[in-house]
Design a protein around this motif. Structure first.
Motif, PDB file in Angstrom:
ATOM      1  N   GLU A 114      -6.164  46.872 -58.339  1.00 20.21           N
ATOM      2  CA  GLU A 114      -6.915  47.615 -57.441  1.00 20.21           C
ATOM      3  C   GLU A 114      -5.968  47.975 -56.388  1.00 20.21           C
ATOM      4  OE1 GLU A 114     -10.698  45.812 -57.024  1.00 20.21           O
ATOM      5  OE2 GLU A 114     -11.816  47.071 -58.512  1.00 20.21           O
ATOM      6  N   GLN A 140      -1.204  55.608 -52.192  1.00 14.83           N
ATOM      7  CA  GLN A 140      -0.667  55.807 -50.780  1.00 14.83           C
ATOM      8  C   GLN A 140       0.663  56.489 -50.989  1.00 14.83           C
ATOM      9  OE1 GLN A 140      -1.441  52.065 -49.032  1.00 14.83           O
ATOM     10  NE2 GLN A 140      -2.775  52.913 -47.625  1.00 14.83           N
ATOM     11  N   ALA A 185      -3.988  51.273 -55.308  1.00 18.04           N
ATOM     12  CA  ALA A 185      -4.177  51.978 -53.632  1.00 18.04           C
ATOM     13  C   ALA A 185      -2.975  52.145 -53.380  1.00 18.04           C
ATOM     14  CB  ALA A 185      -4.805  50.991 -53.364  1.00 18.04           C
TER      15      ALA A 185
END
Length: 176
Positions: free
Chosen positions: A118, A126, A122
Motif C-alpha cells: 500500500e 504520487q 501510494a
C-alpha cells in the motif's frame, strides 16, 4: 548520470553550485534521475579535477564567496561522449530492490506485506501525479515539446505498469 546532467546544464550557461541545485530542485530531476541535489558539489569538484569544468568567476554574497563554473572544451567533449553513450546503450533499469523484495515477501507476515505494498502503491501514484503535473511546464520551456511529451508519456507508462503489478499482487494476497 550526474556528470551528464551537470555538464549539460553548464553547457547552457555558467552557474554556481547553488544555482545548479536550485534548477534541479525546480525541475524535480530527482523524480527520474536518482540524482540528489546534494551530490552536485561533489560532482563539480570531481569534474574540475578532471579539467571538464573550471571556475570562471567568483561572486560574493554576504560573507560567502561562490564559484561560478563553466564547461571547458574537454568537458564539452565528455558531454558529447556521455550523451552518445546514454543514447546508444540499452537501458534495463528496473526497480530491482523491489523485485528482489517481492520474491522474498513470504518471509514477512501477510499483513506487513500488504501494508508495504500500500505504501509503494501510494508512492507510485504520487510520483505519477507529479510527472503528469510537471509535463506541460517542461513541454513549454523545452525547444522540443513533442519530445518532452513522448519522454513523459514513456516514464509514466513504466510507472503505471509497476503500479498495475503491485495492485495485482496486493489483490492476490488479499484474496488468498
Amino acid at each position: 548520470m550526474i556528470r551528464l546532467i551537470v555538464l549539460g546544464m553548464l553547457a547552457k550557461q555558467s552557474m554556481h553550485g547553488y544555482d545548479l541545485i536550485q534548477q534541479l530542485e525546480k525541475d524535480r530531476v530527482d523524480l527520474w534521475s536518482n540524482v540528489l541535489p546534494g551530490s552536485i558539489y561533489h560532482a563539480l569538484r570531481q569534474l574540475a579535477k578532471e579539467g571538464c569544468v573550471q571556475i570562471r568567476d567568483t561572486e560574493r554574497s554576504g560573507n560567502k564567496t561562490r564559484a561560478v563554473y563553466e564547461i571547458t572544451p574537454q568537458g564539452t567533449e565528455l558531454l558529447l561522449s556521455l550523451i552518445a553513450e546514454a543514447m546508444s546503450v540499452p537501458s534495463t533499469e528496473f526497480p530491482s530492490a523491489l523485485y528482489a523484495a517481492l520474491f522474498m515477501m513470504g518471509r514477512l507476515p501477510k499483513k506487513e506485506v500488504i501494508r508495504c505494498l500500500e505504501q509503494q502503491i501510494a508512492g507510485l501514484e504520487q510520483k505519477i501525479a507529479l510527472w503528469n503535473k510537471g509535463e506541460p511546464g517542461k513541454a513549454e520551456l523545452s525547444g522540443n515539446p513533442r519530445l518532452v511529451r513522448q519522454v513523459f508519456a514513456n516514464g509514466v507508462a513504466h510507472m503505471e505498469l509497476d503500479l498495475q503489478l503491485l495492485k495485482q499482487i496486493k489483490q492476490d494476497l488479499e484474496e488468498s
